[in-house]
Design a protein around this motif. Structure first.
Motif, PDB file in Angstrom:
ATOM      1  N   ILE A 122    -117.804 -40.944 -71.110  1.00 50.88           N
ATOM      2  CA  ILE A 122    -117.874 -42.378 -70.765  1.00 50.88           C
ATOM      3  C   ILE A 122    -118.954 -42.541 -69.708  1.00 50.88           C
ATOM      4  CG2 ILE A 122    -116.574 -44.381 -69.943  1.00 50.88           C
ATOM      5  CD1 ILE A 122    -114.007 -42.809 -70.617  1.00 50.88           C
ATOM      6  N   THR A 123    -119.945 -43.381 -69.977  1.00 49.33           N
ATOM      7  CA  THR A 123    -120.987 -43.606 -68.976  1.00 49.33           C
ATOM      8  C   THR A 123    -120.500 -44.648 -67.954  1.00 49.33           C
ATOM      9  OG1 THR A 123    -122.133 -45.363 -70.205  1.00 49.33           O
ATOM     10  CG2 THR A 123    -122.828 -43.084 -70.643  1.00 49.33           C
ATOM     11  N   GLY A 124    -120.961 -44.462 -66.712  1.00 47.92           N
ATOM     12  CA  GLY A 124    -120.569 -45.402 -65.650  1.00 47.92           C
ATOM     13  C   GLY A 124    -119.068 -45.417 -65.443  1.00 47.92           C
ATOM     14  N   ALA A 125    -118.459 -44.215 -65.433  1.00 50.38           N
ATOM     15  CA  ALA A 125    -116.991 -44.141 -65.469  1.00 50.38           C
ATOM     16  C   ALA A 125    -116.362 -43.829 -64.115  1.00 50.38           C
ATOM     17  CB  ALA A 125    -116.550 -43.107 -66.498  1.00 50.38           C
ATOM     18  N   ALA A 126    -117.153 -43.832 -63.045  1.00 49.27           N
ATOM     19  CA  ALA A 126    -116.579 -43.506 -61.734  1.00 49.27           C
ATOM     20  C   ALA A 126    -115.783 -44.671 -61.176  1.00 49.27           C
ATOM     21  CB  ALA A 126    -117.705 -43.136 -60.769  1.00 49.27           C
ATOM     22  N   VAL A 127    -116.159 -45.883 -61.543  1.00 47.37           N
ATOM     23  CA  VAL A 127    -115.595 -47.084 -60.909  1.00 47.37           C
ATOM     24  C   VAL A 127    -115.319 -48.160 -61.976  1.00 47.37           C
ATOM     25  CG1 VAL A 127    -116.767 -46.716 -58.685  1.00 47.37           C
ATOM     26  CG2 VAL A 127    -117.943 -47.972 -60.478  1.00 47.37           C
ATOM     27  N   ARG A 128    -114.584 -49.184 -61.564  1.00 47.92           N
ATOM     28  CA  ARG A 128    -114.434 -50.421 -62.327  1.00 47.92           C
ATOM     29  C   ARG A 128    -113.911 -50.187 -63.756  1.00 47.92           C
ATOM     30  NH1 ARG A 128    -117.021 -54.971 -60.081  1.00 47.92           N
ATOM     31  NH2 ARG A 128    -118.032 -55.538 -62.031  1.00 47.92           N
ATOM     32  N   ILE A 129    -114.492 -50.867 -64.750  1.00 48.32           N
ATOM     33  CA  ILE A 129    -113.939 -50.809 -66.114  1.00 48.32           C
ATOM     34  C   ILE A 129    -114.056 -49.394 -66.700  1.00 48.32           C
ATOM     35  CG2 ILE A 129    -114.211 -51.655 -68.478  1.00 48.32           C
ATOM     36  CD1 ILE A 129    -115.084 -54.372 -67.299  1.00 48.32           C
ATOM     37  N   GLY A 130    -115.178 -48.729 -66.445  1.00 49.08           N
ATOM     38  CA  GLY A 130    -115.368 -47.376 -66.975  1.00 49.08           C
ATOM     39  C   GLY A 130    -114.282 -46.434 -66.490  1.00 49.08           C
ATOM     40  N   ARG A 131    -113.953 -46.534 -65.212  1.00 52.67           N
ATOM     41  CA  ARG A 131    -112.893 -45.691 -64.631  1.00 52.67           C
ATOM     42  C   ARG A 131    -111.535 -45.979 -65.296  1.00 52.67           C
ATOM     43  NH1 ARG A 131    -110.081 -43.769 -59.979  1.00 52.67           N
ATOM     44  NH2 ARG A 131    -108.260 -45.077 -59.690  1.00 52.67           N
ATOM     45  N   SER A 132    -111.221 -47.269 -65.505  1.00 55.39           N
ATOM     46  CA  SER A 132    -109.940 -47.623 -66.150  1.00 55.39           C
ATOM     47  C   SER A 132    -109.878 -47.057 -67.559  1.00 55.39           C
ATOM     48  CB  SER A 132    -109.776 -49.146 -66.223  1.00 55.39           C
ATOM     49  OG  SER A 132    -109.722 -49.668 -64.936  1.00 55.39           O
ATOM     50  N   MET A 133    -110.997 -47.122 -68.287  1.00 54.25           N
ATOM     51  CA  MET A 133    -111.002 -46.580 -69.655  1.00 54.25           C
ATOM     52  C   MET A 133    -110.792 -45.064 -69.621  1.00 54.25           C
ATOM     53  SD  MET A 133    -113.811 -48.877 -71.720  1.00 54.25           S
ATOM     54  CE  MET A 133    -115.224 -48.440 -70.708  1.00 54.25           C
ATOM     55  N   ALA A 134    -111.410 -44.392 -68.638  1.00 56.34           N
ATOM     56  CA  ALA A 134    -111.267 -42.934 -68.529  1.00 56.34           C
ATOM     57  C   ALA A 134    -109.805 -42.563 -68.297  1.00 56.34           C
ATOM     58  CB  ALA A 134    -112.147 -42.423 -67.397  1.00 56.34           C
ATOM     59  N   LEU A 135    -109.140 -43.266 -67.371  1.00 55.14           N
ATOM     60  CA  LEU A 135    -107.735 -42.949 -67.071  1.00 55.14           C
ATOM     61  C   LEU A 135    -106.839 -43.256 -68.273  1.00 55.14           C
ATOM     62  CD1 LEU A 135    -107.681 -44.223 -63.382  1.00 55.14           C
ATOM     63  CD2 LEU A 135    -107.479 -41.850 -64.146  1.00 55.14           C
ATOM     64  N   THR A 136    -107.150 -44.345 -68.985  1.00 48.72           N
ATOM     65  CA  THR A 136    -106.352 -44.706 -70.165  1.00 48.72           C
ATOM     66  C   THR A 136    -106.468 -43.640 -71.248  1.00 48.72           C
ATOM     67  OG1 THR A 136    -106.573 -47.058 -69.734  1.00 48.72           O
ATOM     68  CG2 THR A 136    -106.138 -46.449 -72.015  1.00 48.72           C
ATOM     69  N   LEU A 137    -107.680 -43.159 -71.502  1.00 51.81           N
ATOM     70  CA  LEU A 137    -107.848 -42.140 -72.554  1.00 51.81           C
ATOM     71  C   LEU A 137    -107.194 -40.829 -72.136  1.00 51.81           C
ATOM     72  CD1 LEU A 137    -111.387 -42.687 -74.073  1.00 51.81           C
ATOM     73  CD2 LEU A 137    -109.209 -43.793 -74.592  1.00 51.81           C
ATOM     74  N   ALA A 138    -107.276 -40.502 -70.845  1.00 48.89           N
ATOM     75  CA  ALA A 138    -106.612 -39.282 -70.367  1.00 48.89           C
ATOM     76  C   ALA A 138    -105.097 -39.407 -70.552  1.00 48.89           C
ATOM     77  CB  ALA A 138    -106.969 -39.038 -68.908  1.00 48.89           C
ATOM     78  N   GLU A 139    -104.556 -40.583 -70.244  1.00 49.20           N
ATOM     79  CA  GLU A 139    -103.102 -40.778 -70.430  1.00 49.20           C
ATOM     80  C   GLU A 139    -102.708 -40.652 -71.901  1.00 49.20           C
ATOM     81  OE1 GLU A 139    -102.606 -44.504 -68.464  1.00 49.20           O
ATOM     82  OE2 GLU A 139    -102.595 -43.531 -66.487  1.00 49.20           O
ATOM     83  N   SER A 140    -103.678 -40.923 -72.806  1.00 53.93           N
ATOM     84  CA  SER A 140    -103.402 -40.788 -74.243  1.00 53.93           C
ATOM     85  C   SER A 140    -103.683 -39.377 -74.742  1.00 53.93           C
ATOM     86  CB  SER A 140    -104.253 -41.785 -75.035  1.00 53.93           C
ATOM     87  OG  SER A 140    -103.951 -43.090 -74.646  1.00 53.93           O
ATOM     88  N   GLY A 141    -104.074 -38.458 -73.841  1.00 56.85           N
ATOM     89  CA  GLY A 141    -104.196 -37.053 -74.240  1.00 56.85           C
ATOM     90  C   GLY A 141    -105.611 -36.540 -74.390  1.00 56.85           C
ATOM     91  N   ALA A 142    -106.624 -37.330 -74.012  1.00 58.75           N
ATOM     92  CA  ALA A 142    -108.018 -36.884 -74.179  1.00 58.75           C
ATOM     93  C   ALA A 142    -108.524 -36.190 -72.909  1.00 58.75           C
ATOM     94  CB  ALA A 142    -108.905 -38.075 -74.516  1.00 58.75           C
ATOM     95  N   ASP A 143    -109.481 -35.290 -73.092  1.00 59.92           N
ATOM     96  CA  ASP A 143    -110.229 -34.709 -71.972  1.00 59.92           C
ATOM     97  C   ASP A 143    -111.489 -35.553 -71.777  1.00 59.92           C
ATOM     98  OD1 ASP A 143    -108.366 -32.665 -71.668  1.00 59.92           O
ATOM     99  OD2 ASP A 143    -109.358 -31.435 -73.182  1.00 59.92           O
ATOM    100  N   ILE A 144    -111.940 -35.661 -70.528  1.00 58.02           N
ATOM    101  CA  ILE A 144    -112.941 -36.686 -70.221  1.00 58.02           C
ATOM    102  C   ILE A 144    -114.133 -36.120 -69.464  1.00 58.02           C
ATOM    103  CG2 ILE A 144    -113.305 -38.961 -69.164  1.00 58.02           C
ATOM    104  CD1 ILE A 144    -111.032 -39.088 -71.158  1.00 58.02           C
ATOM    105  N   CYS A 145    -115.326 -36.527 -69.883  1.00 52.66           N
ATOM    106  CA  CYS A 145    -116.549 -36.343 -69.089  1.00 52.66           C
ATOM    107  C   CYS A 145    -116.858 -37.682 -68.426  1.00 52.66           C
ATOM    108  CB  CYS A 145    -117.715 -35.913 -69.978  1.00 52.66           C
ATOM    109  SG  CYS A 145    -119.300 -36.005 -69.115  1.00 52.66           S
ATOM    110  N   ILE A 146    -116.821 -37.681 -67.098  1.00 53.47           N
ATOM    111  CA  ILE A 146    -117.140 -38.886 -66.318  1.00 53.47           C
ATOM    112  C   ILE A 146    -118.636 -38.854 -66.015  1.00 53.47           C
ATOM    113  CG2 ILE A 146    -116.774 -40.037 -64.080  1.00 53.47           C
ATOM    114  CD1 ILE A 146    -114.245 -40.050 -65.660  1.00 53.47           C
TER     115      ILE A 146
END
Ligand SMILES: NC(=O)c1ccc[n+]([C@@H]2O[C@H](COP(=O)([O-])OP(=O)(O)OC[C@H]3O[C@@H](n4cnc5c(N)ncnc54)[C@H](OP(=O)(O)O)[C@@H]3O)[C@@H](O)[C@H]2O)c1
Length: 243
Positions: free
Chosen positions: A10-34
């Motif tokens: 996820i690009t731009g994933a440290a803050v704001r909407i990108g960060r929320s999407m990263a946490l949501t996908l992790a909660e659904s079982g995905a591994d994430i590159c921020i």
């Protein structure tokens, strides 16, 4: 797509909407590159929160203004860390209120490079990394104003209109292995230089009489990633503002 064990960048994933999407996908079982630009501390904090959920995460910094090199660096980093990549989310963006008469060549180049050229080259590297028999998803964050005429934010509107076209063309070119969709947010978070009153004023003109939240975007994201028969779609999440 079942998100358990999938790898998302996820690009731009440290803050704001990108960060929320990263946490949501992790909660659904995905591994994430921020991916992040300058928000190093926030990127590390987001990785830490994902690791607390029990998923893997790492952060990579790249300046998307240097779009082609950044795309190669980001996808190479994901493959080297996780051995594969299944989902690309192009969320990083610049948003400046420039008109034809007060914009410079720099404004044009930065909006087009970061908002459009970077997703183009990231999609190219991502598609090359998808191996035979694998399924993939690309999600582009656009804007409902992308295809509306309006005064202001001119290079931004043009970049997002291009991103809608890229979404539709890649949905055709990359089918059936990769689904390509977009989310068009409305008033979700105020620009960094504005406070909550910015959204309160906007909400008066929104049919559902409220601004949205990053959670509204995350619901749309999960819908698109979990749908196996949707591609080339731009999902508008605005409370009806576009009407
Ligand atoms: N917020 C809304 O209400 C809204 C409405 C309509 C559309 N959208 C779209 O939804 C997406 C997410 O919105 P947002 O408000 O959360 O995004 P944002 O805060 O405007 O931008 C997200 C991140 O993009 C990164 N970025 C910008 N220039 C960069 C560069 N040259 N290199 C690397 N990274 C760079 C920054 O990362 P660092 O902080 O790490 O530098 C920034 O934090 C965007 O595409 C936006 O256009 C949002």
């Amino acid at each position: 797509m079942d998100l358990k064990g999938k790898v998302a960048v996820i690009t731009g994933a440290a803050v704001r909407i990108g960060r929320s999407m990263a946490l949501t996908l992790a909660e659904s079982g995905a591994d994430i590159c921020i991916h992040y630009g300058s928000s190093k501390q926030e990127a590390e904090q987001t990785c830490h929160e994902i690791q607390c959920i029990g998923r893997n995460a790492f952060a990579v910094s790249a300046d998307l203004a240097n779009s082609k090199n950044a795309a190669t660096e980001i996808i190479d980093a994901v493959i080297s860390e996780f051995g594969k990549v299944d989902i690309l989310i192009n969320s990083a963006s610049v948003f400046e209120n420039k008109t034809l008469l007060n914009s410079s060549e720099h404004d044009w180049d930065s909006h087009l490079n970061i908002n459009l050229k970077a997703p183009y080259f990231l999609s190219q590297q991502f598609a090359k990394a998808i191996h035979s028999g694998q399924r993939g998803h690309i999600i582009n964050l656009v804007d409902w104003r992308a295809r509306r005429a309006g005064v202001g934010h001119l290079p931004y509107r043009i970049s997002k209109a291009g991103l809608v076209t890229l979404t539709e063309c890649l949905a055709l070119e990359l089918a059936p292995e990769i689904q390509v969709n977009a989310i068009a947010p409305g008033a979700i978070l105020p620009p960094p230089d504005q406070d909550a009153s910015y959204l309160e004023k906007r909400a008066e003109h929104i049919p559902l009489k409220r601004a949205g939240s990053p959670d509204d975007i995350c619901h749309a994201l999960l819908y698109l990633l979990e749908s196996d028969f949707v591609t080339g779609e731009v999902l508008t999440v605005t409370g009806g503002e576009q009407l």
